[in-house]
Design a protein around this motif. Structure first.
Motif, short mmCIF file in Angstrom:
data_model
loop_
_atom_site.label_atom_id
_atom_site.label_comp_id
_atom_site.label_asym_id
_atom_site.label_seq_id
_atom_site.Cartn_x
_atom_site.Cartn_y
_atom_site.Cartn_z
N LYS A 59 -11.69 -3.74 2.06
CA LYS A 59 -10.51 -2.97 2.39
C LYS A 59 -10.37 -2.86 3.92
CE LYS A 59 -10.63 -0.17 -1.81
NZ LYS A 59 -10.62 1.20 -2.36
N ALA A 60 -9.13 -2.80 4.39
CA ALA A 60 -8.87 -2.64 5.82
C ALA A 60 -9.09 -1.19 6.23
CB ALA A 60 -7.42 -3.06 6.14
N PRO A 61 -9.65 -0.95 7.40
CA PRO A 61 -9.87 0.42 7.83
C PRO A 61 -8.55 1.14 8.07
CG PRO A 61 -10.31 -1.10 9.63
CD PRO A 61 -10.07 -1.93 8.40
N ALA A 62 -8.58 2.45 7.96
CA ALA A 62 -7.38 3.25 8.15
C ALA A 62 -6.92 3.16 9.61
CB ALA A 62 -7.64 4.71 7.77
N THR A 63 -5.61 3.03 9.82
CA THR A 63 -5.05 2.91 11.16
C THR A 63 -5.02 4.27 11.83
OG1 THR A 63 -3.68 1.08 10.40
CG2 THR A 63 -3.06 2.12 12.48
N THR A 64 -5.56 4.34 13.02
CA THR A 64 -5.60 5.58 13.79
C THR A 64 -4.91 5.34 15.13
OG1 THR A 64 -7.72 6.12 12.78
CG2 THR A 64 -7.08 7.39 14.73
N MET A 65 -4.10 6.28 15.52
CA MET A 65 -3.43 6.15 16.80
C MET A 65 -4.45 6.27 17.93
SD MET A 65 -0.24 5.68 16.14
CE MET A 65 0.47 5.96 17.75
N TRP A 66 -4.31 5.37 18.91
CA TRP A 66 -5.25 5.40 20.03
C TRP A 66 -5.10 6.69 20.84
CZ3 TRP A 66 -5.43 -0.19 22.47
CH2 TRP A 66 -5.91 -1.08 21.51
N VAL A 67 -3.93 7.28 20.82
CA VAL A 67 -3.73 8.52 21.55
C VAL A 67 -4.63 9.62 21.00
CG1 VAL A 67 -2.04 10.27 22.18
CG2 VAL A 67 -1.38 7.87 22.13
N ASP A 68 -4.77 9.67 19.66
CA ASP A 68 -5.66 10.67 19.04
C ASP A 68 -7.12 10.23 19.08
OD1 ASP A 68 -3.35 12.11 18.47
OD2 ASP A 68 -3.11 11.14 16.51
N LYS A 69 -7.34 8.94 19.02
CA LYS A 69 -8.72 8.44 18.97
C LYS A 69 -9.44 8.65 20.29
CE LYS A 69 -11.35 4.27 17.79
NZ LYS A 69 -11.24 2.85 17.38
N TYR A 70 -8.74 8.43 21.40
CA TYR A 70 -9.35 8.54 22.72
C TYR A 70 -8.87 9.78 23.48
CZ TYR A 70 -10.74 3.74 21.82
OH TYR A 70 -11.29 2.60 21.27
N ARG A 71 -8.50 10.79 22.75
CA ARG A 71 -8.10 12.04 23.39
C ARG A 71 -9.33 12.71 24.00
NH1 ARG A 71 -3.60 15.09 22.62
NH2 ARG A 71 -3.11 13.84 20.77
N PRO A 72 -9.25 13.21 25.22
CA PRO A 72 -10.43 13.85 25.84
C PRO A 72 -10.87 15.07 25.04
CG PRO A 72 -8.78 13.33 27.51
CD PRO A 72 -8.13 13.10 26.17
N THR A 73 -12.17 15.24 24.95
CA THR A 73 -12.75 16.38 24.24
C THR A 73 -13.58 17.29 25.15
OG1 THR A 73 -14.66 15.02 23.63
CG2 THR A 73 -12.82 15.15 22.05
N LYS A 74 -13.86 16.84 26.37
CA LYS A 74 -14.65 17.62 27.31
C LYS A 74 -13.87 17.79 28.61
CE LYS A 74 -18.03 14.76 27.24
NZ LYS A 74 -19.34 14.11 27.54
N PHE A 75 -14.28 18.79 29.36
CA PHE A 75 -13.61 19.08 30.63
C PHE A 75 -13.77 17.92 31.61
CE2 PHE A 75 -13.08 21.08 34.77
CZ PHE A 75 -11.96 21.87 34.56
N ALA A 76 -14.92 17.23 31.56
CA ALA A 76 -15.17 16.13 32.49
C ALA A 76 -14.35 14.89 32.16
CB ALA A 76 -16.65 15.79 32.51
N ASP A 77 -13.81 14.79 30.93
CA ASP A 77 -13.05 13.61 30.53
C ASP A 77 -11.58 13.69 30.90
OD1 ASP A 77 -15.39 12.69 29.47
OD2 ASP A 77 -14.93 13.34 27.41
N LEU A 78 -11.14 14.80 31.47
CA LEU A 78 -9.72 14.97 31.77
C LEU A 78 -9.31 14.09 32.93
CD1 LEU A 78 -9.48 18.86 31.50
CD2 LEU A 78 -8.53 17.20 29.89
N LEU A 79 -8.08 13.60 32.86
CA LEU A 79 -7.49 12.82 33.94
C LEU A 79 -6.57 13.71 34.76
CD1 LEU A 79 -6.56 9.52 32.07
CD2 LEU A 79 -8.45 9.86 33.64
N GLY A 80 -6.36 13.33 36.00
CA GLY A 80 -5.47 14.11 36.84
C GLY A 80 -6.23 14.81 37.96
N GLU A 81 -5.54 15.77 38.58
CA GLU A 81 -6.13 16.49 39.71
C GLU A 81 -7.11 17.54 39.21
OE1 GLU A 81 -3.30 17.12 43.26
OE2 GLU A 81 -2.04 17.37 41.51
N GLU A 82 -8.29 17.52 39.76
CA GLU A 82 -9.30 18.52 39.38
C GLU A 82 -8.91 19.91 39.87
OE1 GLU A 82 -14.14 19.20 39.77
OE2 GLU A 82 -13.14 17.50 40.75
N ARG A 83 -8.14 19.97 40.96
CA ARG A 83 -7.69 21.27 41.46
C ARG A 83 -6.81 21.97 40.44
NH1 ARG A 83 -3.04 22.92 43.16
NH2 ARG A 83 -2.23 20.79 43.07
N VAL A 84 -5.93 21.22 39.77
CA VAL A 84 -5.07 21.81 38.75
C VAL A 84 -5.90 22.29 37.57
CG1 VAL A 84 -3.17 21.32 37.16
CG2 VAL A 84 -3.11 20.42 39.48
#
Length: 691
Positions: A59-84
């Motif tokens: 069977k083919a694996p279930a399709t998962t959106m990459w946006v949900d699959k690679y969503r950051p889960t830790k504070f260090a994984d966030l993109l953007g300005e650290e000041r914000v």
């Protein structure tokens, strides 16, 4: 060699009932969040076993959106300005004293007022109880809110204001979640409400979503009779919007702490995309990924959706594949600031090389027309351009260039008028191309340091027009019917009021608050007789610096002043002159009222008696007796002199009548303190001389 097998020691029989009872007792003593964590681990192990089972290999694996699959889960994984990110975490930590009963570390005063916000109130809550995150879509605002709330010890409740835009959502879901506390449903943690797309909560009135939210966050005092204590907001609320200046957010901005998101750095975003491509076995060049980031203007969501769409067709990311893909294009409109910057600031050479389908040959019309069309607010865009262009530095500052641009503005006005008045909507396709010529006439690299501000002149003119119309209406309502029939609304503003201001500003020169010259007295008398029927009065008021002033009501002087300047033939208004006119008007009004209230015993004739005499004269044919008014003698200060009576007495030695002795007058002492001002010479007077 002989070996003997070791016999197992017999075990005592296990009481299964006692074991189950002990296990259930352990469940009662285990915290709920530990149990929920064990349940999640059991579910994840079961899901892995199901995926690794032999029956599921084909069977083919279930399709998962990459946006949900690679969503950051830790504070260090966030993109953007650290000041914000740290600013958002700092604001959420300011609730610790109110929510977790923890005293935050003391900060220096310089750090407290760094952004113009007070740190906290005596209740332990921030001065701005709402955090408003603004920025284009795909910059990680929602992800940041969830991660920061989880790190701070909160459970998040997300609400989409575009779907739940009524006031019932505030009273049912948000208020109940805030009042629930740390119950079992909240997983033992307090609730942090995250309201996404709050700029889409349109609707006005007191029952709108934003108005209901403001009532919730305000510390409204309770009713004293009902003995209900006040319930201030004791849980943080984070709002997320794309357009900070949406009309629906105008009442919310004074109560919110605003954090603006900027475009993440291109090299950081490209490194993250390259890592994701390596995990998904997708070949991508750095130059192609840079082009994708520039096309999506740093939108991480659009980049991942585009790469996943290309992965479904090929294993190599190319420039042609990105051009053919429309998944990654922005699904939201361009902001006004972006459109203004695109019209007035040309692209740099480096940016032209990065943009797909390079624009080195100067073909900018389609790009800017698409930007203007994505903005949608054509009228507001043109208003901002027209208000801001005197501050620009074009390459051709000649008057001919400005006249050519004004021709394009007139062309846009004609098209907009046809669409609005005649409903010719097929002409709307030409409106963006009528705005594009602003780029060819005024675009220059030096305009980057002069950002376009939100247009205010149109609204200020609208407010001034409403105020002027109210002044004109109040003046016309006080005019006599004869003048009202002679002057229309336009002629009242252009002909009557300017000349009237010249009349009521006479060049009087009072001396000690009195008029000395007879000619000026006559001018003052005519001025009083003119202003009373027109309803014009002078009222004493104070300026901003506390100095006294005489204010004209209705304020028709606004029609003869332009930016604080007045015409040369209009005398400057002086406080002493206007005060003198006001006193003369009050005295004349009191005199007229006194004549009208006198009865038969008085010397004056009332209006009703005068009309009756005229009616009797017209009926009998005899002229009415007109008594000439007797002028009473007054002294220098305007007080009426008492007439001296001559009484005949027995002839004396010379046979001439003698004057009687004046009767003794009784004086009554009147005391006044600090009333008025006088330039007379002051002397010490004893009370005996006044009695």
């Amino acid at each position: 060699m002989v070996q003997f097998r070791r016999r197992n020691r017999p075990r005592a029989p296990v009481d299964m009932a006692h074991a189950r009872a002990k296990e259930s007792f352990d469940l009662l003593t285990t915290p709920l969040h530990h149990l929920m964590k064990e349940v999640d681990e059991i579910k994840s192990r079961k899901a892995e076993q199901d995926r690794s089972a032999p029956g599921t290999k084909g069977k083919a694996p279930a399709t998962t959106m990459w946006v949900d699959k690679y969503r950051p889960t830790k504070f260090a994984d966030l993109l953007g300005e650290e000041r914000v990110h740290r600013e958002v975490m700092t604001w959420l930590k300011e609730w610790d004293k109110c929510v977790f009963k923890r005293v935050p570390p003391k900060k220096r005063k310089a750090d407290d007022d760094a952004n113009g916000y007070a740190v906290s109130l005596p209740t332990g809550t921030p001065a701005r109880p709402i955090l408003l995150l603004s920025g284009p879509p795909g910059y990680g605002k929602t992800t940041l809110a969830h991660i920061v709330a989880r790190h701070a010890g909160y459970r998040t409740l997300e609400i989409n204001a575009s779907d739940d835009r009524n006031a019932a959502t505030v009273t049912t879901r948000i208020k109940n979640a805030i009042d629930a506390g740390t119950g079992l449903g909240a997983e033992g943690r307090p609730t942090c409400v995250v309201i996404d797309e709050i700029d889409g909560a349109s609707g006005g009135g007191d029952t709108s979503f934003v108005r209901s939210l403001i009532k919730l966050i305000q510390d409204v005092p309770a009713k004293p009779k009902a003995n209900i204590p006040a319930k201030p907001l004791r849980r943080p609320i984070i709002c997320i919007c794309n357009d900070l200046y949406a009309p629906s957010l105008r009442p919310l901005r004074p109560f919110a702490r605003i954090v603006r998101f900027r475009k993440p750095q291109a090299q950081v975003l490209v490194a993250r995309l390259q890592d994701i491509c390596g995990r998904e076995r997708l070949s991508a060049d750095l130059q192609v990924l840079n082009s994708l980031v520039e096309l999506t203007t740093g939108d991480v969501r659009s980049c991942l959706n585009t790469l996943q769409f290309i992965k479904s067709r090929s294993s190599v990311v190319t420039t042609e594949a990105i051009k053919a893909s429309s998944v990654g294009t922005k699904d939201s409109g361009t902001t006004l600031n972006t459109a203004w910057n695109g019209l007035f600031v040309p692209l740099a050479a480096k940016q032209r090389r990065k943009v797909i389908g390079a624009i080195d040959d100067g073909r900018y019309a389609d790009r800017l027309a698409f930007m203007v069309q994505a903005c949608g607010e054509y009228d507001r865009l043109v208003q901002g351009c027209f208000e801001h262009y005197p501050n620009l530095k074009p390459l051709d500052p000649s008057f001919r260039n400005i006249c050519r641009l004004h021709d394009w503005v007139a062309y846009y006005d004609r098209l907009s008028g046809k669409v609005a008045e005649n409903m010719e909507f097929e002409l709307m396709a030409y409106l963006p191309y009528a705005v594009v010529p602003w780029h060819s006439h005024f675009a220059a690299p030096g305009n980057a340091s002069r950002p376009t501000e939100w247009p205010k002149a149109d609204y200020e003119s609208y407010q001034a027009r409403l105020a002027n119309e109210e002044v004109t209406l109040s003046l016309k309502s006080a005019l006599p019917p004869v003048l009202r029939s002679l002057f229309s609304s336009t002629t009242t503003l252009t002909e009557l009021i300017p000349l009237l201001m010249r009349i009521i500003s006479p060049p009087l020169k009072p001396v000690n608050a009195n008029i000395v010259k007879p000619a000026e007295r006559a001018v003052l008398a005519r001025l009083v007789d003119l202003m009373i029927p027109l309803g014009l009065r002078f009222w004493q008021d104070k300026q901003e610096d506390g100095q006294p002033m005489m204010r004209l009501e209705p304020a028709i002087d606004v029609f003869v002043h332009y930016d604080g300047k007045r015409a040369g033939d209009i005398v400057a208004s002086r406080f002493a002159v206007r005060q003198l006119v006001s006193q003369a008007m009050d005295a004349e009004i009191a005199r007229r009222r006194g004549q009208g209230d006198e009865g038969e015993g008085g010397k004056g004739v009332s209006t009703a008696e005068f009309l009756a005499q005229q009616y009797t004269a017209a009926k009998t044919g005899q002229p009415a007796k007109a008594e000439a008014p007797v002028a009473q003698a007054t002294d220098f200060f305007g007080r009426i002199k008492a007439p001296s009576k001559i009484v005949e007495a027995p002839a004396g030695a010379g046979g001439e009548p003698t004057l009687p002795k004046p009767a003794a007058k009784r004086f009554r002492a009147v005391y006044k303190f600090n009333e008025g001002s006088s330039a007379a010479v002051r002397t010490n007077v004893k009370m005996g001389s006044l009695m």
